[in-house]
Motif scaffolding. Sequence first.
Motif, PDB file in Angstrom:
ATOM      1  N   CYS A 193       0.818  -1.185   0.000  1.00  0.00           N
ATOM      2  CA  CYS A 193       0.000   0.000   0.000  1.00  0.00           C
ATOM      3  C   CYS A 193       0.856   1.239   0.000  1.00  0.00           C
ATOM      4  CB  CYS A 193      -0.909  -0.012   1.221  1.00  0.00           C
ATOM      5  SG  CYS A 193      -2.117  -1.340   1.125  1.00  0.00           S
ATOM      6  N   GLY A 194       0.288   2.329  -0.479  1.00  0.00           N
ATOM      7  CA  GLY A 194       1.027   3.575  -0.563  1.00  0.00           C
ATOM      8  C   GLY A 194       1.192   4.216   0.791  1.00  0.00           C
ATOM      9  N   SER A 195       2.123   5.159   0.882  1.00  0.00           N
ATOM     10  CA  SER A 195       2.335   5.901   2.111  1.00  0.00           C
ATOM     11  C   SER A 195       2.628   7.340   1.761  1.00  0.00           C
ATOM     12  CB  SER A 195       3.494   5.307   2.914  1.00  0.00           C
ATOM     13  OG  SER A 195       4.687   5.397   2.182  1.00  0.00           O
ATOM     14  N   THR A 196       2.385   8.224   2.700  1.00  0.00           N
ATOM     15  CA  THR A 196       2.664   9.629   2.488  1.00  0.00           C
ATOM     16  C   THR A 196       3.540  10.128   3.603  1.00  0.00           C
ATOM     17  OG1 THR A 196       0.668  10.243   3.695  1.00  0.00           O
ATOM     18  CG2 THR A 196       0.478  10.073   1.301  1.00  0.00           C
ATOM     19  N   GLY A 197       4.425  11.056   3.285  1.00  0.00           N
ATOM     20  CA  GLY A 197       5.294  11.606   4.308  1.00  0.00           C
ATOM     21  C   GLY A 197       4.616  12.740   5.039  1.00  0.00           C
ATOM     22  N   LYS A 244      -0.248   2.710   5.290  1.00  0.00           N
ATOM     23  CA  LYS A 244      -0.584   1.324   5.615  1.00  0.00           C
ATOM     24  C   LYS A 244      -0.868   1.100   7.099  1.00  0.00           C
ATOM     25  CE  LYS A 244       0.654  -3.438   4.578  1.00  0.00           C
ATOM     26  NZ  LYS A 244       1.598  -4.345   3.889  1.00  0.00           N
ATOM     27  N   PRO A 245      -0.046   1.612   8.032  1.00  0.00           N
ATOM     28  CA  PRO A 245      -0.383   1.404   9.451  1.00  0.00           C
ATOM     29  C   PRO A 245      -1.761   1.953   9.814  1.00  0.00           C
ATOM     30  CG  PRO A 245       1.894   2.116   9.236  1.00  0.00           C
ATOM     31  CD  PRO A 245       1.275   2.257   7.880  1.00  0.00           C
ATOM     32  N   ASN A 279      -8.312  -4.403   1.081  1.00  0.00           N
ATOM     33  CA  ASN A 279      -7.041  -5.065   0.772  1.00  0.00           C
ATOM     34  C   ASN A 279      -6.571  -5.877   1.970  1.00  0.00           C
ATOM     35  OD1 ASN A 279      -6.662  -1.986  -0.588  1.00  0.00           O
ATOM     36  ND2 ASN A 279      -6.503  -3.749  -1.941  1.00  0.00           N
ATOM     37  N   LEU A 280      -6.114  -7.093   1.692  1.00  0.00           N
ATOM     38  CA  LEU A 280      -5.761  -7.997   2.783  1.00  0.00           C
ATOM     39  C   LEU A 280      -4.672  -8.960   2.330  1.00  0.00           C
ATOM     40  CD1 LEU A 280      -6.665  -8.751   5.714  1.00  0.00           C
ATOM     41  CD2 LEU A 280      -8.161 -10.464   4.663  1.00  0.00           C
ATOM     42  N   ASP A 281      -3.508  -8.895   2.978  1.00  0.00           N
ATOM     43  CA  ASP A 281      -2.471  -9.894   2.735  1.00  0.00           C
ATOM     44  C   ASP A 281      -2.896 -11.218   3.357  1.00  0.00           C
ATOM     45  OD1 ASP A 281      -0.395  -8.661   1.238  1.00  0.00           O
ATOM     46  OD2 ASP A 281       0.209  -7.518   3.008  1.00  0.00           O
ATOM     47  N   THR A 282      -2.374 -12.309   2.829  1.00  0.00           N
ATOM     48  CA  THR A 282      -2.715 -13.630   3.368  1.00  0.00           C
ATOM     49  C   THR A 282      -1.819 -13.926   4.561  1.00  0.00           C
ATOM     50  OG1 THR A 282      -3.243 -14.261   1.106  1.00  0.00           O
ATOM     51  CG2 THR A 282      -3.188 -16.013   2.715  1.00  0.00           C
ATOM     52  N   ASP A 283      -2.050 -13.208   5.625  1.00  0.00           N
ATOM     53  CA  ASP A 283      -1.252 -13.334   6.837  1.00  0.00           C
ATOM     54  C   ASP A 283      -2.110 -13.964   7.938  1.00  0.00           C
ATOM     55  OD1 ASP A 283      -2.995 -11.309   7.536  1.00  0.00           O
ATOM     56  OD2 ASP A 283      -1.483  -9.730   7.557  1.00  0.00           O
ATOM     57  N   PRO A 284      -1.574 -14.143   9.142  1.00  0.00           N
ATOM     58  CA  PRO A 284      -2.366 -14.761  10.210  1.00  0.00           C
ATOM     59  C   PRO A 284      -3.677 -14.032  10.508  1.00  0.00           C
ATOM     60  CG  PRO A 284      -0.050 -14.793  10.795  1.00  0.00           C
ATOM     61  CD  PRO A 284      -0.152 -13.990   9.537  1.00  0.00           C
ATOM     62  N   TYR A 285      -3.680 -12.704  10.384  1.00  0.00           N
ATOM     63  CA  TYR A 285      -4.914 -11.955  10.632  1.00  0.00           C
ATOM     64  C   TYR A 285      -5.977 -12.319   9.601  1.00  0.00           C
ATOM     65  CZ  TYR A 285      -8.098  -7.996  11.276  1.00  0.00           C
ATOM     66  OH  TYR A 285      -9.207  -7.214  11.497  1.00  0.00           O
TER      67      TYR A 285
END
Length: 461
Positions: A23-27, A104-105, A125-131
């Motif tokens: 995912c994108g992020s911004t400063g 992302k956070p 959006n969801l990664d295939t992680d434990p969550y």
Amino acid sequence: MKKKSIIAVCLAAAMIMSALPGCGSTGGKVTESQEQTSQEEVLQESIPASEDEAVMEQPEKKMTYVTCITPQQSGYISMENIVKMYQEQVNPNFSIDIQYIADKPAYLQKIKTLVASNEAPDMFNLDTDPYAIKLLDQGIVVDLSETLDKYGLKDVFLPAPLGWGTTKDGRQVAMPIDFSIEVFWYNKKMFEEAGVTIPKTHSEFLEVCEKLKNAGYTPISVSGKDNWEILRYLLMVTYRYGENDFLYDLAQGKQKMDSEIGRKAAGFVQELGTKYFQSGFASTDYTGASNYFTGGSAAMYYIGTWDLPFMQDDQLSDDMKGNIGYFLLPTVDEGEPVGKSNFISNSTMPIAFGADKFDSETERFIEFYANHISEATSGLAFSPSVNGTLPNETELTKAIYEDMQKSSGSIKLFDIELDPATNELIGKEVVSLALGDISVDEFCSRVDASIEENAASYFSE
């Protein structure tokens, strides 16, 4: 800088943002009003009276899609394209409200808050992680396997990007957005002058590094600030000798880093870091590592095809034009590897579907999405589908595309499979390992201790 050059640089930057696997992020500081933007995809064209009856027969469906993919990335743009195509070709009464969370956070926290409040989005959006597995087990997101089988969609996608959204036990938690693979980029002139060829095995890779160093070249550019880049070198060994099962079992405490495979991987990282990474790698960021290679200061650079625009001749200095090639992951020194895939492949954080409002119209949209994603990503990114289009027509792009067609599944990653506490620890310790500040014994014992302390409680929540 001339206007033409500015446009070229901007286009390259846009392609990089479109291809990054996440995912994108911004400063800077993000205000509450900036944190979330909402854009509803509704056609504005009026519908002719002759079509009124047909329109009325189509079900009205309004979905919410919460995403951390920036509006500049291909994954966001392709979704806009898909929705418009679906409205024009299938159902004018369909719309998706796209809600963008700026980093992302913040995005992950937003999703967890919505889920805890029984307000899981229709799409996110969801990664295939434990969550993600927890959400599947609790029935909060849909296992899409039945839908894919029902419409014959599994054969539409390449195995690797589809596998990025597949759990170990074969459940489909999310749909792919695009496709990228990770490769070793290399400087052809440096290889030729050092008298080396593309390495096939881990031992050959180390031999190539040594010969490049003896010829006066820095063998490898890497970012230590983005420590996942160094974790990839750890994975290159654990995967070849233990497939994804090594990492799955390690994350659950059923396997040890202090094992034959784990120690071999840690030793590989330490040898590379203390001998062959560029000076100052620990404080080098992503952009710095990329520029170090494309500027001709290192012989090799491991990164995904989301960096492909920077490898193209129109973005390189004259002495680097036509000078960049690539090769895939080296394998074991003897016999057949347990992990047989020759590249890490992934998709921009794939799309999961909430179970609460999942219905036949949602399934119809998924079928359309799968069959039109190639068209929607045209000119933006590599498509996850079998008959996908190319982002451009250069020889380098065509060669990479040919390798993509040989994808045979996904290699799972340390920074996704481990519990959060261990993930944070291993990211820091792997840099210390590469610097030689800690021993292989210390690295392995610290990782194992963290898993023992944190994994059971995290995975049982």
